[in-house]
Write a protein that holds these residues in place. Sequence first.
Motif, PDB file in Angstrom:
ATOM      1  N   PRO A  43       3.324  -4.738   2.201  1.00  0.00           N
ATOM      2  CA  PRO A  43       2.352  -4.984   3.257  1.00  0.00           C
ATOM      3  C   PRO A  43       1.295  -3.880   3.290  1.00  0.00           C
ATOM      4  O   PRO A  43       1.559  -2.740   2.895  1.00  0.00           O
ATOM      5  CB  PRO A  43       3.190  -4.990   4.529  1.00  0.00           C
ATOM      6  CG  PRO A  43       4.598  -5.175   4.097  1.00  0.00           C
ATOM      7  CD  PRO A  43       4.689  -4.559   2.741  1.00  0.00           C
ATOM      8  N   THR A 102      -0.316  -7.180  12.305  1.00  0.00           N
ATOM      9  CA  THR A 102       0.411  -8.234  11.600  1.00  0.00           C
ATOM     10  C   THR A 102      -0.029  -9.620  12.036  1.00  0.00           C
ATOM     11  O   THR A 102      -0.074 -10.556  11.222  1.00  0.00           O
ATOM     12  CB  THR A 102       1.930  -8.084  11.824  1.00  0.00           C
ATOM     13  OG1 THR A 102       2.292  -6.707  11.770  1.00  0.00           O
ATOM     14  CG2 THR A 102       2.718  -8.843  10.773  1.00  0.00           C
ATOM     15  N   ASP A 128       8.921   0.798   8.610  1.00  0.00           N
ATOM     16  CA  ASP A 128       7.930   1.406   7.712  1.00  0.00           C
ATOM     17  C   ASP A 128       6.543   1.450   8.334  1.00  0.00           C
ATOM     18  O   ASP A 128       5.793   2.403   8.141  1.00  0.00           O
ATOM     19  CB  ASP A 128       7.879   0.636   6.395  1.00  0.00           C
ATOM     20  CG  ASP A 128       6.965   1.295   5.378  1.00  0.00           C
ATOM     21  OD1 ASP A 128       7.278   2.412   4.941  1.00  0.00           O
ATOM     22  OD2 ASP A 128       5.926   0.696   5.036  1.00  0.00           O
ATOM     23  N   PRO A 175       7.519  -7.460  11.988  1.00  0.00           N
ATOM     24  CA  PRO A 175       8.058  -7.920  10.697  1.00  0.00           C
ATOM     25  C   PRO A 175       8.498  -9.383  10.694  1.00  0.00           C
ATOM     26  O   PRO A 175       8.486 -10.021   9.629  1.00  0.00           O
ATOM     27  CB  PRO A 175       9.250  -6.993  10.462  1.00  0.00           C
ATOM     28  CG  PRO A 175       8.963  -5.781  11.287  1.00  0.00           C
ATOM     29  CD  PRO A 175       8.247  -6.279  12.486  1.00  0.00           C
ATOM     30  N   TYR A 187       8.761  -5.166   2.552  1.00  0.00           N
ATOM     31  CA  TYR A 187       8.806  -4.389   3.798  1.00  0.00           C
ATOM     32  C   TYR A 187      10.227  -3.884   4.054  1.00  0.00           C
ATOM     33  O   TYR A 187      10.423  -2.720   4.431  1.00  0.00           O
ATOM     34  CB  TYR A 187       8.336  -5.240   4.980  1.00  0.00           C
ATOM     35  CG  TYR A 187       8.186  -4.457   6.256  1.00  0.00           C
ATOM     36  CD1 TYR A 187       7.044  -3.700   6.486  1.00  0.00           C
ATOM     37  CD2 TYR A 187       9.193  -4.442   7.220  1.00  0.00           C
ATOM     38  CE1 TYR A 187       6.889  -2.968   7.644  1.00  0.00           C
ATOM     39  CE2 TYR A 187       9.054  -3.705   8.390  1.00  0.00           C
ATOM     40  CZ  TYR A 187       7.902  -2.970   8.593  1.00  0.00           C
ATOM     41  OH  TYR A 187       7.766  -2.228   9.734  1.00  0.00           O
ATOM     42  N   THR A 189      11.339   0.040   4.198  1.00  0.00           N
ATOM     43  CA  THR A 189      12.020   0.577   5.379  1.00  0.00           C
ATOM     44  C   THR A 189      13.354   1.206   4.989  1.00  0.00           C
ATOM     45  O   THR A 189      13.730   2.257   5.524  1.00  0.00           O
ATOM     46  CB  THR A 189      12.216  -0.527   6.430  1.00  0.00           C
ATOM     47  OG1 THR A 189      10.928  -1.007   6.850  1.00  0.00           O
ATOM     48  CG2 THR A 189      12.960  -0.007   7.647  1.00  0.00           C
TER      49      THR A 189
END
Length: 571
Positions: A245, A267, A393, A398, A409, A413
């Motif tokens: 991302p 997002t 992250d 998410p 992602y 993380t």
Amino acid sequence: KMASLSFPFLLLMYVIVIVIGHHNSFANNIYVVDIQQESLQTQLKVQVCAGLFNRNVSFPSVYTLMGDPQTSTDTEWFALLGYQKNSVNITTDEFLKECVSKVTNKRIRYNATSQQIFIPILITVAGVLDALPLEDGDILVKDTKQVFDALEVFQGADMTLLKATEYVYSRFINQTSTLAMMNPGYDTSKKPFQPPLTGQPQMNLVDFLVKEKMFNMFLLDACIPGTDDHRFTNMLVENNPWPRPIATFGYNNAFIAFGGDLFEAETDCVREHNLGQVASNSANNLAFFSRNGPRQEPLIQNKPIGGKYNPQKTYITFTVGDGDSIGKVKDGRMPWMKERVQYCQTANKQPCFPLSWTFSPKSFEVYPEILDWFYKQARETGSDYFMLPPSGDLYSYPALMQGKVLDDYVHRTENDCKMMNTTGSVEWEWFFDWEPAFKNYYPKYSVNNILKGLFTVNVPFDFPIPSFKPDEFFKVVAGKVAVFKQREWRGTGNTTIPFSKKMYITAEKFAEEINNYPTGTVTYVYMTSDGGAQVTDYFDLVTFLSSHVEVVDHDTLIQMALEKDSLENSS
């Protein structure tokens, strides 16, 4: 042997030694430039030059003093990290002359007054072309050569911010590293559509944007479906050379709703849902702090308390929130940590209870030395810990991500957990996305079992999370991942925000609530300073807790939740 060497050879070697010695001394210097009282135009020039200086390790590094002298932490950090011994105070005029003579002699022609809305996108051009934004009549013009004329390129009655952004995108996108958002001065608190341009662009992050060659932009309707701004932004995030991302630096405050900035996490801004934010608009000197590259080695946490789950106890973890904000950690959490160390070292206090601080994993890249300082303070207390902030992250949602973007992602993380030596992360989603999160997102962490605990916060914060029953404090996903229900503490005063009275409560009243939880409860508290809460409120809170309430670190809380779940499922 020396007698056989020629005089010219010895002279040459002497010159080389002198030059190398001078070069190393030059590179080791830290220029301190005070721009607290300077104009926007001067701050922009200095910050661009600071980014260019700090990009090249053969030049002196540059540290700027910015913001309100009464509240800025620049001087304090400089002392805490021991930079004074190599520092040289230098005036803005001296610094800019050296910048032009030794670092770059290229310029961008622009006008700060008539082209204020273009300043964010011109910072993109400055970073890519290594060029200094200069107005006509600037004394530095005669010593530079023009490489971009914004007055000519961005002229005409039909020129808009979108057209300027498209122009820069078409020519420079492949030379940029990631995305950034910078408000050029719109007061978006007045109205969501076409707000007045009454402020100025915030200059704090410019040095870092230039150093890292970020695509810096701001479009008021970038996240509003059906608009030209949104169509361009969708195209932009789908066609660029950046990792996914996409880490979006700065801050997006273009649209205010539900008492906050609707698209701040980014997002939900685009159809690909491939953006996440690194909240950093208020953080200065990131080019300086990141000049030696990211930290490569994992950090060492204090040892978790551990132990065996006791159903006669109540287990609770206290967290310090807002660690997703690079600026808030740098400026707001440093004095909190000092208060915490003093509290733990003061005699006649209650035992130094465990406290978990949220901390952005991007700290490894943007200010590793500040991150080290916080970990060092934690070792001083022996009872402080660090976990990932909302939502791992990146500051993101998410559950909206899909496919490879979501898998990447999760992987990032998990790597963050390894680097920070933690098993927990705060996790927030929109109130209508919790079920998809439980179904499609959280099970992914059970595969590698690196991240074992998620500590939820709802958006909007004053809504309950529908996935949890009223008497339910956590759920366990796939037998391996504990997901804790939100309990937010925003302050001890009063509030007019609907449905949030419970989050504004005195320490004594809050302790009364905790003491009355059913024994065997495993839960947590997320403290945010958004409502005026202070870390010292926790110091007050523990004095009112009953003996059956045990405050534990977040890793231990995860362990207790998993043990309790296992016991209940086996009985």
